[in-house]
Scaffold this motif. Structure first.
Motif, short mmCIF file in Angstrom:
data_model
loop_
_atom_site.label_atom_id
_atom_site.label_comp_id
_atom_site.label_asym_id
_atom_site.label_seq_id
_atom_site.Cartn_x
_atom_site.Cartn_y
_atom_site.Cartn_z
N LEU A 146 -4.35 -12.84 37.80
CA LEU A 146 -3.37 -12.32 38.75
C LEU A 146 -3.95 -11.18 39.58
O LEU A 146 -4.66 -10.33 39.06
CB LEU A 146 -2.12 -11.83 38.03
N GLN A 147 -3.62 -11.16 40.85
CA GLN A 147 -4.02 -10.08 41.75
C GLN A 147 -2.75 -9.38 42.24
O GLN A 147 -1.84 -10.02 42.73
CB GLN A 147 -4.79 -10.64 42.97
N VAL A 148 -2.75 -8.04 42.11
CA VAL A 148 -1.60 -7.26 42.57
C VAL A 148 -1.84 -6.88 44.03
O VAL A 148 -2.82 -6.21 44.34
CB VAL A 148 -1.40 -5.99 41.72
N PRO A 149 -0.98 -7.31 44.94
CA PRO A 149 -1.17 -7.01 46.36
C PRO A 149 -1.13 -5.49 46.61
O PRO A 149 -0.31 -4.78 46.03
CB PRO A 149 0.01 -7.69 47.05
N GLU A 155 -1.09 1.57 42.93
CA GLU A 155 -2.43 2.03 42.61
C GLU A 155 -2.54 2.60 41.20
O GLU A 155 -3.63 2.66 40.61
CB GLU A 155 -2.90 3.08 43.62
N PHE A 156 -1.43 3.05 40.65
CA PHE A 156 -1.44 3.65 39.32
C PHE A 156 -1.71 2.60 38.23
O PHE A 156 -2.04 2.96 37.11
CB PHE A 156 -0.14 4.40 39.03
N LEU A 157 -1.58 1.31 38.57
CA LEU A 157 -1.88 0.26 37.59
C LEU A 157 -3.39 0.09 37.45
O LEU A 157 -4.13 0.10 38.44
CB LEU A 157 -1.27 -1.06 38.04
N THR A 158 -3.84 -0.08 36.24
CA THR A 158 -5.26 -0.32 36.00
C THR A 158 -5.41 -1.59 35.17
O THR A 158 -4.61 -1.88 34.29
CB THR A 158 -5.91 0.86 35.24
N ARG A 159 -6.45 -2.34 35.49
CA ARG A 159 -6.72 -3.59 34.78
C ARG A 159 -7.48 -3.25 33.49
O ARG A 159 -8.43 -2.47 33.49
CB ARG A 159 -7.54 -4.53 35.65
#
Length: 160
Positions: A146-149, A155-159
């Motif tokens: 999955l790619q977060v647009p 931006e606070f999400l990290t993989r």
């Protein structure tokens, strides 16, 4: 001249109140339809809307004859007697053709409501939470793909 302007302002306000009640009834109907379409009838939200719909109806119905009093007692089953009397006593007519609800009419309604052993609570419990269950539908897509647009500004999400 000033008195005429005040009367016109009062008429506008009364017309707006009537319109607000009609809009409220329409919005309640839309909410009920949405709950039915999304199969959320069992969550209890429709049951909570019923007293609100009856209160809106009570504001618009005729309130003068013995038959009116009987109809109010028969149709306002989701409101308790305390709520009905409070609405009737607080009612403000919307135009010159209507009169305030008389105390004798309120007593008539109360006499029809005597058979009800309803609660004396005036307001709804606003702290109540409706339980809604959403079915789990597993996806065959791997989370790693999955790619977060960037347009979502997450931006606070990290993989991991």
């Amino acid at each position: 001249m000033l008195l005429q302007e005040e009367e016109e302002e009062e008429e506008e306000e009364e017309g707006e109140e009537e319109e607000e009640v009609a809009v409220s009834r329409c919005n309640i109907s839309y909410l009920e339809e949405w709950l039915k379409e999304n199969e959320l009838q069992s969550c209890g939200a429709i049951d909570t809307l019923r007293p609100l719909a009856q209160a809106a109806w009570l504001l618009q119905v005729n309130k003068s004859t013995n038959e009116d009093a009987k109809e109010i007692a028969e149709k306002c089953t989701e409101l308790n007697p305390v709520q009905i009397v409070k609405i009737l006593n607080s009612y403000t007519p919307i135009d010159d053709f209507e009169k305030r609800v008389t105390s004798s009419f309120v007593r008539q309604v109360q006499s029809f409501l005597q058979e009800y052993e309803g609660a004396t609570q005036l307001m709804l419990d606003t702290d109540y939470r409706f339980q809604v269950t959403f079915p789990f539908c597993p996806s065959s897509t791997a989370l790693e793909s999955l790619q977060v647009p960037s347009s979502l500004h997450l931006e606070f999400l990290t993989r991991i």
